[in-house]
Design an enzyme around this catalytic site. Sequence first.
Site, PDB file in Angstrom:
ATOM      1  CB  ALA A  84       8.748   4.196 -11.587  1.00  0.00           C
ATOM      2  CB  THR A  85      11.490  -0.265  -9.994  1.00  0.00           C
ATOM      3  OG1 THR A  85      12.081   0.833  -9.297  1.00  0.00           O
ATOM      4  CG2 THR A  85      12.546  -1.343 -10.209  1.00  0.00           C
ATOM      5  CD  GLN A 189      11.752  11.907  -8.353  1.00  0.00           C
ATOM      6  OE1 GLN A 189      11.135  12.837  -7.855  1.00  0.00           O
ATOM      7  NE2 GLN A 189      12.237  10.918  -7.616  1.00  0.00           N
ATOM      8  CB  THR A 249      -5.730 -10.094  -9.055  1.00  0.00           C
ATOM      9  OG1 THR A 249      -6.083 -11.449  -9.357  1.00  0.00           O
ATOM     10  CG2 THR A 249      -6.975  -9.317  -8.659  1.00  0.00           C
ATOM     11  CB  CYS A 337      17.928   3.111  -5.254  1.00  0.00           C
ATOM     12  SG  CYS A 337      16.168   3.098  -5.635  1.00  0.00           S
TER      13      CYS A 337
END
Length: 413
Positions: A84-85, A189, A249, A337
């Site tokens: 997601a980041t 989430q 890839t 985080c």
Amino acid sequence: SLLKARELEKDELRPLYMDFQATTPMDPRVLDAMLPYQVNYYGNPHSRTHAYGWESETAMEKARKQVADLIGADPRETVFTSGATESQQYCVARFYKAKKTHIITTQTEHKCVLDSCRILEAEGFEVTYLPVKNNGLIDLKQLQETIRPDTSLVSIMTVNNEIGVKQPIKEIGHLCRSKNVFFHTDAAQAVGKIPINVNDWKVDLMSISGHKISGPKGVGALYVRRRPRVRIEPLQNGGGQERGLRSGTVPTPLVVGLGAACEIAQQELEYDHKCVTVLANRLVQKIVSEIPDVVKNGDPDQRYPGKIRLSNCLFFLKWESLLMALKDVALSSGSACTSASLEPSYVLRAIGADEDLAHSSIRFGIGRFTTEEDVDYTVEKCIQQVKRLREMSPLWEMVQEGIDLKSIKWTQH
């Protein structure tokens, strides 16, 4: 046998896991789907001249469809990423910078979104960080008033990773579409936990993470709408994979795992939601019955039940003290985080919590593999340690005597 005994001893010492917002254990069915592509079917999915490549490509495209089906999208709108980041970084704003330079987000977004916005500010964009109401939800009228002719993008999280509130994404999407503004949502989430349909919601971009839905770490996806077309700049160039949007890839075993996790989540979404709701209610009710004046952060109705944040300014305990006391339960005070920081949660501050409340907050995460025994054990240990630490607190003793701590003028000696 000695080595096995030592391994068992280590397992027994591991704390009970109650931090499902941070990550989830991989579902064994996901691992079963991945293993053949780790060992036997090891072809490069972009090799179009032999059977090894065809096998991997077929598996990759199956996974693409599994991800798309979970969110009501076309498989051609799914781009595989590392998580997601990374997906948050594919900014539509840069592509349209010549015409539009205004972005809107909220003060309670995940740190990766906020940091990306700060980088865009350094590049000359103007970012509006919308406040939220005390229940954690945005004010739709305020959002509408904030949209300008030069607004290119609105980015608002679907389900908050700290307090679990569910934003009115459908209403936001329709508003953005009516204003000709692109709409991105961080759904890491939410995917696999609540029903999602990107077409009904009018979402243009959506970020997805594998390890939040009992899939593998290191893989995610970005939904990019085809009609009306959304144009984004690639982060990296090279072989032109993923239609030139994400060169490199594609890791077949990881995307196979992501696809399997999405398919399982779709099949079990209703059942998982019911189980998580029962367990969440059990946890909250037991704690509230034993510890007075507990505050459950976020809107009580518009939320995903598996993400619980409880605060109480009358704990008179810093969250560090309580987490250290609960060594046999893996909990957190907020996002993984920001877990190294001793600062109070910026999400709680955004919803109006004062510093005492924010500092005495604990996050509980419940998921597919959580049991009633896990919940009961967590609650028992939490209540036991809170009572023990309160007995050691002179502040708690003062409150018991009816002293209002906020009225005291503390002096340094």
